[in-house]
Design a protein around this motif. Structure first.
Motif, PDB file in Angstrom:
ATOM      1  N   GLU A 126     -28.329  31.443  86.035  1.00 21.09           N
ATOM      2  CA  GLU A 126     -29.043  30.421  85.912  1.00 21.09           C
ATOM      3  C   GLU A 126     -29.545  30.010  84.191  1.00 21.09           C
ATOM      4  OE1 GLU A 126     -28.865  28.184  87.779  1.00 21.09           O
ATOM      5  OE2 GLU A 126     -28.936  28.577  89.673  1.00 21.09           O
ATOM      6  N   GLU A 177     -30.045  22.270  94.492  1.00 19.80           N
ATOM      7  CA  GLU A 177     -29.132  22.631  94.266  1.00 19.80           C
ATOM      8  C   GLU A 177     -28.275  22.435  94.627  1.00 19.80           C
ATOM      9  OE1 GLU A 177     -29.380  27.347  94.540  1.00 19.80           O
ATOM     10  OE2 GLU A 177     -29.790  27.974  92.499  1.00 19.80           O
ATOM     11  N   GLU A 207     -23.401  28.885  92.093  1.00 21.66           N
ATOM     12  CA  GLU A 207     -24.241  28.194  92.998  1.00 21.66           C
ATOM     13  C   GLU A 207     -23.671  28.596  94.415  1.00 21.66           C
ATOM     14  OE1 GLU A 207     -26.819  26.280  91.669  1.00 21.66           O
ATOM     15  OE2 GLU A 207     -26.406  26.976  90.003  1.00 21.66           O
ATOM     16  N   HIS A 210     -25.851  31.273  94.699  1.00 24.43           N
ATOM     17  CA  HIS A 210     -27.291  31.075  94.738  1.00 24.43           C
ATOM     18  C   HIS A 210     -27.741  30.468  96.443  1.00 24.43           C
ATOM     19  CE1 HIS A 210     -27.298  30.807  90.296  1.00 24.43           C
ATOM     20  NE2 HIS A 210     -26.499  32.084  91.119  1.00 24.43           N
TER      21      HIS A 210
HETATM   22 FE   LIG Z   1     -28.187  27.924  91.216  1.00 22.84          FE
END
Ligand SMILES: [Fe+2]
Ligand SMILES: [Fe+2]
Length: 312
Positions: A126, A177, A207, A210
């Motif tokens: 990030e 996100e 992402e 994540h």
């Molecule tokens: Fe992220």
């Protein structure tokens, strides 16, 4: 991206730990550097406000309107650059909150915690995204609005949830996100300015991991929460999603003022069943499915999801 299973069922601790180990390994082998991996000074990546590749597509709230399509090309491109710059500015402010929350979360983890390790991998990634987004904002030459003051004031409360109520914190993570990811994936389907293309590719790849972690974390931990905490999550989801949709996807006030967007155009953008409304609801479809799966949608809260326009 293809190597990440979206449907891992981490009911068993072994499956959950294997997933975290795999995501951590991917962070080691496939990661990007904001300056090393983007050729910022290459001629082909230069930002020119009149570049037609900045024009908005019809999945954008404003881009979908007849008013936008009737504007001269240079103005359409300038509006597109403004929207994308604003999107990055809000994105980097969101990542700042996210990173503070991840630090609070990690500080609570014991030795040998795989969640500790993955939280740090995510935080490092990030930080690179934030540098990348800020560099784009700087090079755009524009001075765009970010989050309003009240949202910045709330941000330290949200970050504190990383330690006090991590399941609620990871709801905020998904709420921020998922729409960024959805918007970037949609954008990547057409010809983009090469700088935007590079940034979106890097971002979408990382992402995906994540998002995978946030969902697995929730699947692993929500079932053992107290009834009070479950009720809080059930109620919070539609409110948090609607609030982030308003901040991330809606044209900002300075955009409306700068380009003199007529009132009727805004009314068209936000009318029920408009392309913008559909886009927002689609962007949150995965969070909604997860909430249904975790048994966190009751008939009463479903009405709230629908009323707030976040139920696809
Ligand atoms: Fe992220
Ligand atoms: Fe990011």
């Amino acid at each position: 991206v293809t190597q990440i299973p979206d449907q891992v069922r981490p009911e068993r601790v072994e499956a959950y730990e294997a997933l975290l180990a795999r995501l951590s390994r991917l962070s080691v082998t496939k990661h990007h550097d904001a300056y090393g991996d983007v050729a910022w000074d290459a001629d082909a990546l230069r930002i020119d406000a009149g570049d037609p590749r900045f024009e908005l597509s019809d999945v954008d709230a404003i881009g979908a309107t007849a008013w936008y399509r009737a504007q001269p090309p240079a103005r359409r491109a300038a509006m597109g650059l403004h929207r994308v710059t604003q999107f990055m500015k809000v994105g980097l402010q969101f990542e700042n909150v996210l990173n503070r929350g991840l630090l609070r979360f990690a500080a609570r983890q014991p030795d040998r915690s795989l969640e500790f390790r993955y939280a740090y991998h995510e935080l490092i990634e990030e930080c690179q995204h934030t540098l990348m987004f800020q560099e784009f904002v700087n090079r755009s030459g524009l001075d765009v609005d970010g989050l309003p003051h009240w949202a910045r004031f709330l941000s330290s409360r949200i970050a504190a949830l990383g330690a006090r109520f991590p399941e609620l914190f990871f709801l905020f993570v998904l709420a921020g996100e998922d729409p960024i990811d959805f918007t970037q994936r949609t954008a990547l389907r057409r010809e983009l300015h090469p700088l935007l293309q590079r940034i979106a590719q890097i971002h979408v790849t990382e992402e995906a991991r994540h998002l995978c972690f946030a969902r697995a974390f929730l699947r692993r931990h929500v079932p053992s929460l107290s009834p009070a905490r479950r009720a809080a999550l059930a109620l919070a989801a539609p409110l948090v999603l609607a609030a982030t949709a308003a901040r991330m996807m809606r044209p900002s006030r300075d955009f409306v003022a700068r380009f003199a967007v007529p009132r009727e155009v805004l009314a068209e953008v936000f009318r029920p069943h408009s392309p913008h409304r559909r886009h927002v609801a689609q962007a949150f479809a995965k969070v909604r499915d997860l909430w249904v799966e975790l048994d966190l949608v009751t008939p009463r809260t479903e009405r709230l999801w629908r009323a707030l326009g976040v139920w696809a």
